[in-house]
Each structure stands twice: as C-alpha cells, then as structure tokens.
Design a protein around this motif. Structure first.
Motif, mmCIF file in Angstrom:
data_model
loop_
_atom_site.group_PDB
_atom_site.id
_atom_site.type_symbol
_atom_site.label_atom_id
_atom_site.label_comp_id
_atom_site.label_asym_id
_atom_site.label_seq_id
_atom_site.Cartn_x
_atom_site.Cartn_y
_atom_site.Cartn_z
ATOM 1 N N VAL A 77 0.840 -1.208 0.000
ATOM 2 C CA VAL A 77 0.000 0.000 0.000
ATOM 3 C C VAL A 77 0.872 1.254 0.000
ATOM 4 O O VAL A 77 0.581 2.230 -0.707
ATOM 5 N N ALA A 78 1.947 1.246 0.775
ATOM 6 C CA ALA A 78 2.843 2.407 0.803
ATOM 7 C C ALA A 78 3.462 2.649 -0.569
ATOM 8 O O ALA A 78 3.573 3.806 -1.017
ATOM 9 N N ALA A 80 2.156 1.688 -3.465
ATOM 10 C CA ALA A 80 1.068 2.136 -4.339
ATOM 11 C C ALA A 80 0.857 3.638 -4.187
ATOM 12 O O ALA A 80 0.698 4.369 -5.171
ATOM 13 N N ARG A 81 0.890 4.108 -2.952
ATOM 14 C CA ARG A 81 0.714 5.535 -2.703
ATOM 15 C C ARG A 81 1.876 6.333 -3.299
ATOM 16 O O ARG A 81 1.676 7.372 -3.935
ATOM 17 N N ALA A 82 3.102 5.840 -3.138
ATOM 18 C CA ALA A 82 4.289 6.563 -3.608
ATOM 19 C C ALA A 82 4.396 6.598 -5.127
ATOM 20 O O ALA A 82 5.031 7.496 -5.681
ATOM 21 N N GLY A 84 1.680 6.513 -7.272
ATOM 22 C CA GLY A 84 0.439 6.910 -7.912
ATOM 23 C C GLY A 84 -0.394 5.736 -8.406
ATOM 24 O O GLY A 84 -1.121 5.849 -9.390
ATOM 25 N N GLY A 85 -0.269 4.600 -7.719
ATOM 26 C CA GLY A 85 -1.051 3.427 -8.082
ATOM 27 C C GLY A 85 -0.462 2.587 -9.185
ATOM 28 O O GLY A 85 -1.145 1.720 -9.740
ATOM 29 N N ASP A 88 -0.472 -2.149 -7.326
ATOM 30 C CA ASP A 88 -1.699 -2.137 -6.535
ATOM 31 C C ASP A 88 -1.997 -3.558 -6.075
ATOM 32 O O ASP A 88 -2.215 -4.442 -6.901
ATOM 33 N N TRP A 124 -6.339 0.478 -4.401
ATOM 34 C CA TRP A 124 -5.624 0.276 -3.140
ATOM 35 C C TRP A 124 -6.168 1.170 -2.031
ATOM 36 O O TRP A 124 -6.053 0.832 -0.842
ATOM 37 N N GLU A 125 -6.788 2.301 -2.399
ATOM 38 C CA GLU A 125 -7.330 3.201 -1.379
ATOM 39 C C GLU A 125 -8.459 2.547 -0.593
ATOM 40 O O GLU A 125 -8.763 2.950 0.530
ATOM 41 N N ARG A 238 -3.878 1.320 -13.140
ATOM 42 C CA ARG A 238 -4.509 2.619 -13.361
ATOM 43 C C ARG A 238 -5.414 2.618 -14.581
ATOM 44 O O ARG A 238 -6.351 3.410 -14.668
#
Length: 305
Positions: A77-78, A80-82, A84-85, A88, A124-125, A238
C-alpha cells in the motif's frame, strides 16, 4: 553446497557455505518451511490461504491477518501511494480477467466492458488496514494479488532462516529474484549476471550480492499475442490494461528483495521516463532494459564505479 526445488509455480535454488552441523536435510527443511508459510499466507492459488480467505470474505467483514501478510500489505500500500497506483495489491480482478491468475489463460482479448467492470473493483485506497489489530476490512468485491511481491518476500524470509541456523554465507533464488549474504570460501562475493530479455542490446552486467538483493520484472516471460499485439502479464492498475512493450525488463537492486520485487513491477508500469524519475528521486539502483539499449539510474551507475 547447493539445493533446489519448486515452489509457488516456479523454481528455487540455494547455494551456501554450511557449518558441519547443518547438513542438506536441515537446510532443505528450513527453506521449505519458509515457502510453506508464504503459500499459507499469501497465495492466490491456495484456497485456504489467508489471502484467499480475505478475498472471499463478505462485505463489511474485518479479517485478522498473519503478521507476515499484514506487513507485506502495508509495504504494498505504501508503494502504491508513492507511485500513484502503478502497483496495486488489489489488482487481482484484472489479473484474472486477462488470463494471468488462478482461473487460467484465455485465448481472446477481454471486451472493453469486461475490463471496465473488473477495473471498478480495483483500488488500493479501498484496502483499509488496522495496525493495532493487524486486520483488514473487506469493503466488498476487493481481491488481493501479491504475485508482484511474494517471491521477493520469500527470498528475504529464506535468507533469514538460513542465517538463523548458522548459514551466514548464502545465495537464495526464487523465480529469478535473488539475495546474497556473506562471501564464498575463496573470499569472493556472490556474483550474478542481471537478467536480460532474449536478444536484448547492451553488455552483460555483473553485480556482487553482499547483503543485497536483486529482482527483475520481465514482460517477455508471460504474454499472449492477439490481432498483431502482444499482451504482457504486467497489468497497469490505473488503466486496466497490460503495459505496452516499451520496457521489456526492469531490474532493481535493494537491501530488501521484497522491496526490489515490488519496485521492479511498479517501475515497469511507470515506464522508462516516469520510472527513471522515481528512481532518481528515491536513490534507487535500477536498470531499464529497452528495445534498443539500456538505461541505468545514477545509484546503479555509482555502484559500478
């Protein structure tokens, strides 16, 4: 000494310098216990795995997760956030739809409507993790796929297991992802050649794995051709589509094989420009193998001297 076998749909190998009280049987048992754990926690093919139980859980269910799986999901998840997906852990519906998951291969391209329907379940959000309880909420229709990180995690765990039984000099490989610790009896480190696609341009690159891991994402490994186009197994979460052929392979060197494995997938999805920008910003040692050459990040070039 050397041992080998099969796990997680691929092969594994271990080369090691063993003390006298650590025979091949002891080493094999330690390694296979690690792989059994990874399958029990993170396999998308084993119906009774913790991951598959989460995927089947009803909407609103809070699933308690094993410590290892929970840590892998936090890392995924970290990242994915870094990125921009670009990677995922909830991409399973798309992986399955394109024929690269447990349901098996397909012989035609999915329809645009099917891709859109699967894509609607990816995000992932929506994966809500509770560190205090080591739990994850199943919001409904969320399905995890950790094939882009599980092999690297298995390599790291196997390396720790070997160290724990007194084997401090070893080279572990699972499906092309490697980690080296210590040195060989002649004092040399574990030298390995970075993986390249068949027919790739550019010189062979050798690296010394001394407390270091390497992972490669190669779109030439699993793909199918339809209507004059190649569809690779690496899915862009994405867009819902396999990534284009612009990046045949990406190799990442990192202290953690799990991190290298996940980053190789993410950077393949991001492509050579955005991926290289990310590598520069985060001081990552990365090699992009492109159709007509190679591009090394500054961190990798510095390692080569």
């Amino acid at each position: 000494m050397a041992l080998a076998g099969r796990t997680m749909g691929t092969t594994w190998q271990v080369r090691f310098v063993a003390p006298r009280d650590a025979g091949p049987g002891v080493v094999r048992a330690a390694i296979e216990a690690v792989f059994d754990r990874v399958i029990a926690e993170a396999s998308g093919w084993e119906p009774d795995s913790a991951l598959c139980r989460f995927n089947r859980a009803a909407a609103g269910t809070v699933e308690m997760l094993p410590a290892g799986l929970f840590g892998v999901l936090q890392h995924a998840v970290a990242l994915a956030r870094a990125t921009g997906g670009a990677c995922d852990p909830t991409v399973a519906p798309l992986v399955d739809l394109w024929g690269f998951g447990p349901p098996g291969p397909r012989h035609d391209r999915p329809t645009d409507a099917a891709i859109a329907a699967a894509h609607a379940h990816v995000g992932w959000e929506r994966l809500l993790l509770d560190p205090e309880r080591r739990a994850a909420l199943q919001p409904g229709g969320l399905a995890l796929d950790l094939s882009g990180i599980a092999k690297g995690w298995a390599v790291d765990l196997a390396s720790v297991a070997l160290t724990d039984i007194g084997i401090r000099s070893h080279l572990v490989e699972v499906g092309g992802e490697l980690r080296g610790e210590g040195v060989k009896p002649d004092g040399q480190p574990w030298w390995v050649a970075l993986e390249q696609p068949p027919g790739a341009a550019g010189p062979e690159t050798l690296v010394a794995l001394h407390g270091l891991s390497v992972a490669t994402s190669g779109n030439y490994r699993r793909c199918f051709d339809r209507d004059g186009r190649r569809f690779a197994h690496t899915i862009d979460p994405r867009t819902g589509w396999p990534v284009a052929d612009a990046v045949p392979a990406v190799t990442v060197l990192h202290a953690s094989c799990m991190a290298a494995d996940a980053l190789a997938t993410a950077l393949t999805v991001m492509g050579p420009d955005a991926g290289m920008d990310h590598a520069r910003r985060h001081d990552l040692a990365v090699l992009f193998v492109l159709p007509h050459g190679q591009r090394a990040s500054p961190a990798l070039a510095a390692m080569a001297g």
